[in-house]
Enzyme design. Structure first.
Site, PDB file in Angstrom:
ATOM      1  NE  ARG A  93      -2.055   1.935   3.327  1.00 55.63           N
ATOM      2  CZ  ARG A  93      -1.689   1.365   4.472  1.00 55.63           C
ATOM      3  NH1 ARG A  93      -2.063   0.120   4.767  1.00 55.63           N
ATOM      4  NH2 ARG A  93      -0.924   2.031   5.314  1.00 55.63           N
ATOM      5  CD  GLU A 125       5.047   3.690   5.673  1.00 53.70           C
ATOM      6  OE1 GLU A 125       6.217   3.300   5.818  1.00 53.70           O
ATOM      7  OE2 GLU A 125       4.134   3.315   6.409  1.00 53.70           O
ATOM      8  CG  ASN A 169       2.750   0.767   4.633  1.00 57.04           C
ATOM      9  OD1 ASN A 169       3.460   0.856   5.618  1.00 57.04           O
ATOM     10  ND2 ASN A 169       1.903   1.716   4.269  1.00 57.04           N
ATOM     11  CB  SER A 214      -3.819  -3.369   8.046  1.00 63.90           C
ATOM     12  OG  SER A 214      -3.107  -2.304   8.533  1.00 63.90           O
ATOM     13  CE  LYS A 232       8.336   4.991   8.250  1.00 66.80           C
ATOM     14  NZ  LYS A 232       7.805   3.615   8.236  1.00 66.80           N
ATOM     15  CE  LYS A 245       7.976   9.564   7.799  1.00 65.86           C
ATOM     16  NZ  LYS A 245       7.185   8.995   6.667  1.00 65.86           N
ATOM     17  CD  GLU A 265       7.011   0.362   7.908  1.00 67.00           C
ATOM     18  OE1 GLU A 265       5.846   0.791   7.779  1.00 67.00           O
ATOM     19  OE2 GLU A 265       7.995   0.874   7.335  1.00 67.00           O
ATOM     20  N   GLY A 266       4.088   0.578  11.683  1.00 63.00           N
ATOM     21  CA  GLY A 266       2.981   0.338  12.611  1.00 63.00           C
ATOM     22  C   GLY A 266       2.472   1.591  13.278  1.00 63.00           C
ATOM     23  NE  ARG A 290      -3.978   5.093   6.620  1.00 58.85           N
ATOM     24  CZ  ARG A 290      -2.698   5.068   6.952  1.00 58.85           C
ATOM     25  NH1 ARG A 290      -2.355   4.937   8.214  1.00 58.85           N
ATOM     26  NH2 ARG A 290      -1.759   5.200   6.033  1.00 58.85           N
TER      27      ARG A 290
HETATM   28  P1  ADP Z   1       4.421   4.072   9.847  1.00 58.46           P
HETATM   29  O1  ADP Z   1       5.131   3.202   8.877  1.00 58.46           O
HETATM   30  O2  ADP Z   1       4.760   3.850  11.258  1.00 58.46           O
HETATM   31  O3  ADP Z   1       2.917   4.150   9.593  1.00 58.46           O
HETATM   32  P2  ADP Z   1       4.601   6.526   8.403  1.00 58.46           P
HETATM   33  O4  ADP Z   1       5.820   6.961   7.709  1.00 58.46           O
HETATM   34  O5  ADP Z   1       3.488   5.940   7.594  1.00 58.46           O
HETATM   35  O6  ADP Z   1       5.003   5.546   9.596  1.00 58.46           O
HETATM   36  O7  ADP Z   1       4.015   7.760   9.215  1.00 58.46           O
HETATM   37  C1  ADP Z   1       2.947   7.557  10.097  1.00 58.46           C
HETATM   38  C2  ADP Z   1       2.015   8.753   9.995  1.00 58.46           C
HETATM   39  O8  ADP Z   1       2.748   9.947  10.228  1.00 58.46           O
HETATM   40  C3  ADP Z   1       1.440   8.915   8.604  1.00 58.46           C
HETATM   41  O9  ADP Z   1       0.244   8.127   8.501  1.00 58.46           O
HETATM   42  C4  ADP Z   1       1.148  10.417   8.567  1.00 58.46           C
HETATM   43  O10 ADP Z   1      -0.070  10.686   9.246  1.00 58.46           O
HETATM   44  C5  ADP Z   1       2.304  10.995   9.368  1.00 58.46           C
HETATM   45  N1  ADP Z   1       3.416  11.360   8.462  1.00 58.46           N
HETATM   46  C6  ADP Z   1       4.442  10.570   8.098  1.00 58.46           C
HETATM   47  N2  ADP Z   1       5.279  11.218   7.265  1.00 58.46           N
HETATM   48  C7  ADP Z   1       4.759  12.467   7.092  1.00 58.46           C
HETATM   49  C8  ADP Z   1       5.153  13.632   6.336  1.00 58.46           C
HETATM   50  N3  ADP Z   1       6.263  13.639   5.593  1.00 58.46           N
HETATM   51  N4  ADP Z   1       4.370  14.727   6.404  1.00 58.46           N
HETATM   52  C9  ADP Z   1       3.250  14.729   7.160  1.00 58.46           C
HETATM   53  N5  ADP Z   1       2.814  13.677   7.885  1.00 58.46           N
HETATM   54  C10 ADP Z   1       3.558  12.561   7.857  1.00 58.46           C
HETATM   55  C1  HGS Z   2      -2.867  -5.621  11.226  1.00 58.51           C
HETATM   56  N1  HGS Z   2      -2.763  -4.983  13.574  1.00 58.51           N
HETATM   57  C2  HGS Z   2      -0.380  -0.246   8.211  1.00 58.51           C
HETATM   58  N2  HGS Z   2       0.250  -2.225   9.298  1.00 58.51           N
HETATM   59  O1  HGS Z   2      -0.881  -0.665   7.174  1.00 58.51           O
HETATM   60  N3  HGS Z   2      -0.815   0.800   8.888  1.00 58.51           N
HETATM   61  C3  HGS Z   2      -3.404   1.999  10.167  1.00 58.51           C
HETATM   62  O2  HGS Z   2      -3.879  -5.004  10.924  1.00 58.51           O
HETATM   63  O3  HGS Z   2      -2.476  -6.634  10.661  1.00 58.51           O
HETATM   64  O4  HGS Z   2      -3.283   1.458  11.251  1.00 58.51           O
HETATM   65  O5  HGS Z   2      -3.692   3.181   9.964  1.00 58.51           O
HETATM   66  C4  HGS Z   2      -1.999  -5.060  12.363  1.00 58.51           C
HETATM   67  C5  HGS Z   2       0.785  -0.940   8.839  1.00 58.51           C
HETATM   68  C6  HGS Z   2      -1.882   1.570   8.330  1.00 58.51           C
HETATM   69  C7  HGS Z   2      -3.163   1.146   8.922  1.00 58.51           C
HETATM   70  C8  HGS Z   2      -1.504  -3.652  11.989  1.00 58.51           C
HETATM   71  C9  HGS Z   2       1.874  -1.170   7.813  1.00 58.51           C
HETATM   72  C10 HGS Z   2       0.060  -2.415  10.596  1.00 58.51           C
HETATM   73  O6  HGS Z   2       0.274  -1.570  11.460  1.00 58.51           O
HETATM   74  C11 HGS Z   2      -0.492  -3.777  10.923  1.00 58.51           C
HETATM   75  S1  HGS Z   2       3.208  -2.019   8.580  1.00 58.51           S
END
Ligand code: ADP
Ligand code: HGS
Length: 516
Positions: free
Chosen positions: A154, A170, A172, A177, A351, A405, A409-410, A492
């Protein structure tokens, strides 16, 4: 009975919770019809009923007696009452990127040296990433080749308000999920806007039964259909077919304390109903206890042959509380079962790799099509390692323009605002190698809009921002690419004051898209 009087018969108005914006809301989607509280309540009430009846739920273990049943303490998943506006042009751009990112992951995953070199400094300071790299280098030593590769990805984006650019947050490549629940929200929003169609006196009935579309000036045709669940399931089934052992099953690797199990069960149910394929759920610890790896590479768990291993756990250090879980991960990697993801796909989605791929000239090593490379670069936000001193200097001056970062993940792991400055200064003072554990990213500022978020039965009117995830499915068997598709979406939406995102992490709500 008109809609408005129907609303009058509902229980008392849902409480607007503290911190919500008061007063009548202006819907983000209609031509700014103000919506009155009675109508809002009727819509919220119908949405809560719909979500319970259709499994738009998360489970918890609060009401069960023994550990062997799924979470039966159910509550509806957080969702928005109305879809979020998104420009059709950017929607199309995001969808077109899916097969390109799928191919990029597959190509990068085959360059073991690039993965090891790019992560070599991180390896020294990040135990979790180091353990993943150890498994990867073990596979290189064994010259283990994954004949069949399955990716269920995703790619998440935000639309930057100032530049109007669609920028990737990012990609995934593990446990992506909400392919299940995300599609349900699309269905919910469509149903709320247009009622059931009856064939007899269709036009007349449609007018009477159509829920709220006319009232709110919304047209359900502007909500793209969302086939993520079935497309993920069809990809898993195709991989199962390629493995070519009719007795074998698909194993979901899950967390013991999972709450999002119904998003996973939706996939299992569809595997059975659409393809008559059995799936089993095991934790990493159970796999360590019950798995057997035969000399020919075949994997058996609890006596069952495993064709496909689908990871919905294993993406966070929390999933490896002991050596048992690491033994299970290594054993699965050694097997001929199809991993989704393989250790290489998992590492390709870190990342740090995202940041390395953004460097000039790197994409050209993996993709031939020049147009594809241009398309990818166009959606890259600023991405830097911390050894670029001019950037870290700028981030210390203007920390609010950056996100820092770790390789995690998660959700819930990123560093924002003043903490970016503090962490950078601390790392510089310590003069440690710690900086290699992080990347710096340009902070993206999407447009904030008013929406209604349903959480635990309460309706919260908030200013929110959205993040669009586009699912991609990819399957290759040796040199034959069997599947490479965009496969539905996840929108989301979170209150704009929240830095983090993530539904499972408790910050965001499930939404859908309204093309404008
Ligand atoms: P994870 O892999 O833990 O989900 P992400 O890189 O997806 O980490 O970041 C988690 C959340 O942080 C994203 O869903 C978004 O809401 C916020 N975020 C991450 N990177 C940015 C960015 N460059 N600018 C604004 N918000 C961000
Ligand atoms: C599952 N409980 C992800 N996945 O997709 N996060 C969110 O559902 O299997 O929570 O907003 C585990 C990350 C976006 C969905 C959660 C990518 C999980 O956190 C698995 S690694």
């Amino acid at each position: 009975m008109s809609q408005l009087s129907a609303a009058a018969s509902c229980p008392p108005i849902l409480p607007l919770k503290h911190g919500d914006i008061e007063g009548t809301a202006t819907l983000p989607l209609s031509d700014y019809h103000a919506i009155d509280q009675q109508l809002l309540h009727k819509i919220a009430y119908d949405a809560l009923v719909w979500s319970s009846l259709h499994g738009l739920v998360t489970g918890d273990k609060s009401v069960e007696r023994s550990g062997s049943v799924p979470g039966v303490g159910l509550v509806h998943a957080p969702f928005t009452l109305f879809p979020a506006s998104f420009p059709r042009s950017h929607w199309k751009q995001a969808c077109e990127l899916a097969p390109v990112f799928n191919e990029l992951v597959d190509r990068v995953s085959q360059d073991g040296e690039f993965l090891q070199d790019s992560l070599s400094r991180t390896k020294k300071v990040d135990e979790f990433t180091s353990r993943l790299l150890d498994i990867h280098s073990k596979m290189l030593e064994l010259n283990k080749k994954e004949g069949i590769c399955l990716g269920l990805h995703r790619s998440d984006y935000m639309l930057d308000e100032q530049s109007k650019a669609l920028l990737q947050i990012e990609l995934n490549t593990i446990s992506s999920s909400f392919a299940g629940l995300g599609g349900l929200v699309t269905e919910l929003h469509k149903k709320l806007i247009i009622g059931r169609h009856h064939h007899i006196g269709w036009f007349l009935l449609r007018n009477m039964l159509s829920h709220y579309g006319e009232l709110l000036g919304l047209n359900s045709d502007r909500i793209p259909s969302n086939t993520a669940c079935n497309q993920f399931v069809d990809a898993l089934a195709k991989a199962w077919c390629e493995y070519n052992d009719p007795r074998a099953v698909i194993m979901f690797v899950v967390q013991a304390d999972e709450r999002n199990m119904y998003d996973q069960h939706m996939l299992s149910l569809a595997l059975r109903e659409r393809h008559h394929i059995t799936s089993v759920r095991k934790t990493l610890a159970q796999i360590d206890q019950e798995a057997e790896l035969l000399p020919d590479g075949k994997l058996f768990v609890d006596g069952q042959a495993i064709a496909v291993i689908y990871f919905r756990a294993g993406y966070t250090p929390l999933d490896y509380p002991s050596e048992s879980e690491w033994r299970a991960r290594l054993l699965m990697e050694k097997s001929s079962a199809i991993k989704c993801p393989s250790i290489s796909y998992h590492l390709a989605g870190t990342k740090k790799i995202q940041q390395e791929l953004a460097k000039p000239g790197v994409l050209e090593r993996y993709l031939e099509n020049k147009d594809d490379i241009v398309k990818l670069r166009k959606c890259f936000a600023g991405l830097w390692s911390l050894d670029e001193s001019d950037i870290t200097k700028r981030a210390i001056e203007r920390p609010e323009l950056f996100v820092m970062k770790p390789q995690r993940e998660g959700g819930g792991n990123n560093i924002y605002g003043g903490a970016v400055r503090d962490t950078l200064i601390k790392l510089q003072k310590a003069g440690s190698q710690e900086d290699a554990a992080y990347i710096l990213m340009q902070r993206i500022f999407p447009t904030s809009f008013a929406t209604f978020i349903m959480r635990s039965g309460c309706c919260h009117k908030n200013h929110a921002i959205s993040e669009l995830g586009i699912f991609g499915t990819y399957l290759r068997n040796r040199d034959k690419v069997i599947l490479n598709e965009q496969s539905g979406y996840l929108m989301r939406t979170k209150i704009s004051s929240s830095d983090e995102g993530g539904v499972a992490a408790g910050f965001a709500a499930l939404d859908s898209v309204y093309l404008t």
